[in-house]
Design an enzyme around this catalytic site. Structure first.
Site, mmCIF file in Angstrom:
data_model
loop_
_atom_site.group_PDB
_atom_site.id
_atom_site.type_symbol
_atom_site.label_atom_id
_atom_site.label_comp_id
_atom_site.label_asym_id
_atom_site.label_seq_id
_atom_site.Cartn_x
_atom_site.Cartn_y
_atom_site.Cartn_z
ATOM 1 N N ASP A 184 0.851 -1.194 0.000
ATOM 2 C CA ASP A 184 0.000 0.000 0.000
ATOM 3 C C ASP A 184 0.883 1.239 0.000
ATOM 4 O O ASP A 184 2.107 1.152 0.081
ATOM 5 C CB ASP A 184 -0.905 -0.001 1.235
ATOM 6 C CG ASP A 184 -0.085 -0.076 2.529
ATOM 7 O OD1 ASP A 184 0.358 0.987 3.001
ATOM 8 O OD2 ASP A 184 0.135 -1.193 3.049
ATOM 9 N N ASP A 193 0.719 3.562 2.440
ATOM 10 C CA ASP A 193 0.479 4.117 3.773
ATOM 11 C C ASP A 193 -0.756 5.014 3.660
ATOM 12 O O ASP A 193 -1.762 4.576 3.134
ATOM 13 C CB ASP A 193 1.723 4.826 4.294
ATOM 14 C CG ASP A 193 1.749 4.916 5.806
ATOM 15 O OD1 ASP A 193 1.472 3.896 6.467
ATOM 16 O OD2 ASP A 193 2.060 5.997 6.338
#
Length: 286
Positions: free
Chosen positions: A207, A209
């Protein structure tokens, strides 16, 4: 030589080991995260440890890091390739990519950081906390799976188990210059150095973050989906390692001699009870 593999989130097994067997290993630091799967792959002896335990039962702050490294050392492990999930602070380090971490910023605060302490004090160098020799082999094996590999990156180790706030994410990315964020590579890297084991961390990006305005907050369902896809690349990395590992020899970066000048407690002042706990990790110098 025995190669140790520490599997992070999503990596709870490796396939194709000849003579595979799960071994319970007792340590002075308590029980490791799980039994350790041993066997041979491509002619190389291997020892696989699921960092969170099978079924993912240990949170990042509660992983028995000292027991894990001690147990691998007792099994003769001289090199560790550590696989873990991470968030990315860089657009170009996209979900699905692998990053060969070579530096750390450590913000953990609840975990024992060392095998040493009162009764036997030691200070090892962490200027270069990973093994370039082993990392190069891991990068080659990962690249052969078709995954995009970044050969350098700074890992921000946070305590967790919660993900970053937006303010933290922006600070880590913009002010501190971190490239990825995770919760488990520290104190693992510190302890591997104290145990004189070459250590190469492979961070699997899941991802962005929460700094990236096009993606928003970390979504666990999306993270798990990316982990599932990455896990096969991670297993491919492991399968490819025996064919690219350098021959067993003294580490050119001195990982296997990190304790040569590290212990500063005088021999006659060393606590025997402390030394007894160091019988595996510091046997060479004690």
């Amino acid at each position: 030589m025995t190669l140790g593999i520490i599997g992070g989130s999503g990596v709870y097994r490796i396939d194709g080991l000849d003579g595979a067997a799960w071994q319970e290993v007792a340590t002075p630091w308590g029980a490791p995260s799980d039994a350790i799967l041993t066997g041979t792959l491509g002619g190389a002896r291997m020892a696989f440890l699921p960092r969170h335990g099978r079924g993912h039962v240990h949170s990042p702050s509660e992983i028995p890091y000292r027991a894990n490294i001690d147990a691998l050392k007792r099994l003769g492990v001289t090199r560790i390739v550590s696989v873990s999930a991470c968030g990315s602070f860089r657009e170009e380090m996209a979900p699905g990519d692998f990053v060969l971490v070579d530096q750390f910023i450590d913000r953990t605060r609840l975990r024992p950081q060392s095998f040493f302490g009162t009764g036997c004090v030691a200070h090892v160098s962490l200027a270069h906390p990973t093994c370039p020799h082993l990392s190069a082999a891991a990068a080659e094996a990962a690249g052969a799976t078709g995954v995009r590999v970044h050969v350098s990156g700074t890992y921000l180790a946070m305590e967790g188990p919660q993900f970053s706030t937006l303010a933290e994410s922006r600070m880590y990315r913009e002010a501190w210059g971190a490239d990825v964020v995770g919760m488990t590579a520290m104190p693992e890297a510190r302890l591997a150095r104290e145990a004189e084991i070459c250590y190469a961390p492979v961070a699997m990006v899941t991802d962005y973050d929460c700094w990236h305005e096009d993606y928003g907050a970390v979504d666990v369902a999306a993270v798990i989906a990316t982990l599932t896809a990455n896990a096969e690349h991670a297993r491919g990395l492991v399968r490819g390692l025996p064919g690219v590992l350098p021959e067993p020899a003294p580490c050119p970066h001195n990982c296997d001699r990190a304790l040569d000048h590290a212990i500063i407690t005088a021999p006659d002042a060393r606590d025997p009870s402390v030394l007894s706990r160091l019988d595996a990790v510091a046997a060479r110098v004690l």
